[in-house]
Write an enzyme that holds these catalytic residues in place. Structure first.
Site, short mmCIF file in Angstrom:
data_model
loop_
_atom_site.label_atom_id
_atom_site.label_comp_id
_atom_site.label_asym_id
_atom_site.label_seq_id
_atom_site.Cartn_x
_atom_site.Cartn_y
_atom_site.Cartn_z
N SER A 122 0.79 -1.23 0.00
CA SER A 122 0.00 0.00 0.00
C SER A 122 0.83 1.29 0.00
CB SER A 122 -0.91 0.00 1.23
OG SER A 122 -1.69 1.16 1.27
N ARG A 169 0.24 5.89 18.72
CA ARG A 169 -0.27 7.09 18.07
C ARG A 169 -1.10 7.89 19.07
NH1 ARG A 169 1.43 6.46 13.14
NH2 ARG A 169 1.17 4.53 11.94
N ALA A 172 -10.71 8.50 8.27
CA ALA A 172 -10.29 9.87 7.96
C ALA A 172 -9.18 9.87 6.91
CB ALA A 172 -9.82 10.56 9.24
C1 16G Z 1 -3.93 -0.14 7.55
C2 16G Z 1 -5.43 -0.30 7.37
C3 16G Z 1 -6.10 1.05 7.43
C4 16G Z 1 -5.76 1.72 8.76
C5 16G Z 1 -4.26 1.78 8.95
C6 16G Z 1 -3.97 2.23 10.37
C7 16G Z 1 -6.60 -1.92 6.01
C8 16G Z 1 -6.73 -2.51 4.67
N1 16G Z 1 -5.71 -0.89 6.09
O1 16G Z 1 -3.41 0.59 6.48
O2 16G Z 1 -7.47 0.83 7.35
O3 16G Z 1 -6.25 3.03 8.78
O4 16G Z 1 -3.71 0.47 8.79
O5 16G Z 1 -2.60 2.18 10.58
O6 16G Z 1 -7.24 -2.31 6.93
P1 16G Z 1 -2.04 2.22 12.07
O7 16G Z 1 -2.56 1.07 12.81
O8 16G Z 1 -0.56 2.23 11.90
O9 16G Z 1 -2.50 3.53 12.69
MG MG Z 2 -3.60 1.40 0.39
#
Ligand code: 16G
Ligand code: MG
Length: 560
Positions: A64, A504, A371
């Site tokens: 991604s 975070r 968001a």
């Molecule tokens: C991943 C998730 C996304 C989420 C992000 C949070 C999927 C497909 N993607 O990219 O939805 O907002 O993680 O990242 O579920 P974090 O846990 O590092 O804050």
């Molecule tokens: Mg993506």
């Protein structure tokens, strides 16, 4: 199951000893060179899941919005949704098994999940544009075939396109034809019919600048644009011809740095958007006449879409229930606007698409967006029934029902999809005759700040109430509550990241200064109570240039 063959081929994709990886929010993600064994083993697991569900399973090779050197893999379940939680554990267990334990782990999974090993398996594979993706997807295919599974390699796809292919294949093509042509035709036909219904004929609605993060989004939009060019002309930037994937560009960069991507010149009041590296996230933005940057994020996209769908339901005179699903990162102003002005129920789930997707399935119309621009809308069969019955409605209602039918076809109901969301947004702006400034003015975001804190073990922090409250370590939530009380319109929460080794911190308040102060003070509390390591967060006044401390932009909204 020819375990001998598994052992033989697994040795060709040997696991570096001692490497432990976790199947997280979006599958496995790490340096590409550490993933060959994981890919082979996810091929094995996908074949077992296909045998168990008697369905086609998807495997997407992507990381991604991560840097190009990274890669990752995730499995897609029969209806295009994220892998079931119990199988996430099997994925982690299988990925971390030492070579000599592989056979036992595979047998355990097969027995626990009552997999009929005689059942056929069919797996579809897709990959993004990273240099390592082609070879890694071949390792996935090796895993599928060693268990006698059949496969179709779609090659280069956006992540949501692979979700779409899986959904189509397991619904007997009722949802659509499981080909790129099928995807392009279905979405473009619906878009063009909607645009035709739009009364406005100004160019305003006909051109859009798109930052493709130097990723797969550029290739696929190039292939697709002639299907909808009569309704919208897209100008592509960061199309991979020169820049690096996700480097100083893309939805995640724009969102977390609150500034436009590199490589795109923007005139004032010009409507622009950015995809992320695998085109499942989208954010919009523009520069106003004074050159100020305005971000239109997932919250405002969800507001535009849910408002439009609610108006359509009123027009059709249908009392179907509509709900909007957000996460704790949703700006307080967006939630208030949806509840108090649009009068639509709003729900909050944990971060991660799978949580929002499942909640959104509870409504006739479930709109969900993080968001950060990850989201889509889901429609129950009840909605489709109502549309079918709309034939005998009077002209005005029938037209609205037709519009709803096209909007439903335009959404990718299998996963958040930047291309699909872009066409939905452009259609709604055209149909409502809205400019990007008018869209932005629906409500004003509360100033906010997001920071990261390094701790020895981020799992010491556990949360509840959709991550809005910390349960452990003791005393942390009480401290946050006391800090929040010091400010107006304030809110703050902390959560361990699911994709990075950080905690975070999010804070919002009535002014940027207050949001910055609150974010810093909460970061300090995390550092003190949750085993902070590295640099101690400084009180805001000493780090007035918080941005520099955390390499963030100056605008008022920071997210993951
Ligand atoms: C991943 C998730 C996304 C989420 C992000 C949070 C999927 C497909 N993607 O990219 O939805 O907002 O993680 O990242 O579920 P974090 O846990 O590092 O804050
Ligand atoms: Mg993506």
């Amino acid at each position: 199951m020819d375990l001998g063959a598994v052992t033989k081929y697994s040795a060709l994709h040997a696991k570096p000893s001692g490497l432990i990886l976790q199947y997280g929010t979006a599958g496995f993600r790490t340096k590409a060179e550490h993933l060959d064994h994981v890919m082979f083993r996810m091929g094995l697991l996908a074949a077992l899941r296909s045998k168990q569900t008697k369905s086609t399973i998807g495997v997407m090779v992507t990381a991604s919005h991560n840097p190009e050197e990274d890669n990752g893999v995730k499995l897609v379940d029969p209806l295009g949704e994220m892998l079931a939680p119990s199988w996430e554990e099997h994925a982690t267990c299988l990925a971390n098994a030492e070579e000599q334990d592989m056979q036992r782990v595979l047998i355990d999974i097969s027995e626990k999940e009552a997999v009929n090993l005689q059942q056929n398996a069919f797996v579809v594979v897709g990959r993004d544009t990273r240099p390592s993706s082609e070879k890694l997807s071949q390792s996935v295919i090796d895993g599928v075939t060693v268990l006698g599974g059949e496969f179709h390699d779609y090659g280069l796809l956006t992540t949501p396109q692979l979700h779409y292919m899986v959904y189509c294949r397991n619904t007997g093509s009722r949802y659509g034809k499981a080909t790129l042509e099928g995807y392009y035709q279905k979405l473009s036909k619906a878009f063009m019919e909607l645009i035709k219904q739009a009364s406005c004929s100004g160019d305003e609605y006909r051109s859009l600048k798109v930052d493709c993060a130097n990723g797969i989004g550029a290739l696929k939009l190039r292939e697709m644009e002639h299907y909808f060019s009569q309704g919208l002309s897209v100008q592509l930037f960061n199309d991979g011809s020169k820049g690096k994937l996700n480097h100083l560009c893309g939805a995640d960069f724009v969102k977390s740095h609150q500034k436009p991507p590199q490589g795109m010149e923007i005139k004032s009041n010009e409507r622009c958007c950015s995809f992320d590296g695998d085109a499942d996230r989208i954010v919009y933005y523009y520069h106003d006449a004074d050159g100020h940057f305005h971000l239109i994020d997932g919250d405002k996209i969800a507001t535009l879409i849910s408002s439009f769908l609610k108006e359509l339901l009123v027009e059709i005179g249908e009392s179907l229930n509509i709900g909007v699903v957000q996460t704790a990162y949703a700006n307080g102003s967006s939630t208030r606007y949806l509840e108090e002005v649009m009068k639509v129920p709003v729900y909050c789930t944990k971060t991660g698409v799978k949580h929002l997707h499942h909640k959104a399935q509870e409504f006739d119309i479930g709109v969900y967006f993080e968001a950060n621009g990850h989201g889509t809308a889901l429609f129950s069969t009840a909605v489709e029934m109502k549309i079918k019955q709309s034939e005998q409605l009077e002209e005005k209602k029938r037209k609205a029902a037709k519009m709803l039918e096209n909007i439903i076809d335009l959404f990718n109901q299998a996963a958040g999809d930047a291309i699909s969301d872009m066409l939905v947004i452009e259609a709604i702006l055209a149909l409502k005759g809205l400019t990007v400034q008018q869209w932005d003015a629906l409500y004003t975001d509360l100033p906010n700040r997001q920071l990261k804190v390094q701790v020895a073990d981020r799992r010491v922090i556990s949360t509840t109430n959709a991550e809005r409250q910390a349960v452990t370590p003791p005393g942390l939530q009480e401290t946050i509550n006391d800090l929040v009380k010091k400010y107006k319109l304030s809110r703050a929460f902390v959560r361990p990241s699911g994709t990075e080794d950080v905690v975070r911190v999010y804070a919002e308040a009535d002014s940027q200064e207050s949001a910055d102060h609150l974010a810093c003070e909460v970061s300090l509390a995390v550092f003190q109570l949750a085993g902070g390591i590295g640099e101690r967060p400084q009180p805001a006044e000493t780090t007035c240039n918080i941005n520099n401390a955390f390499g963030l932009g100056t605008a008022n909204k920071h997210t993951v």
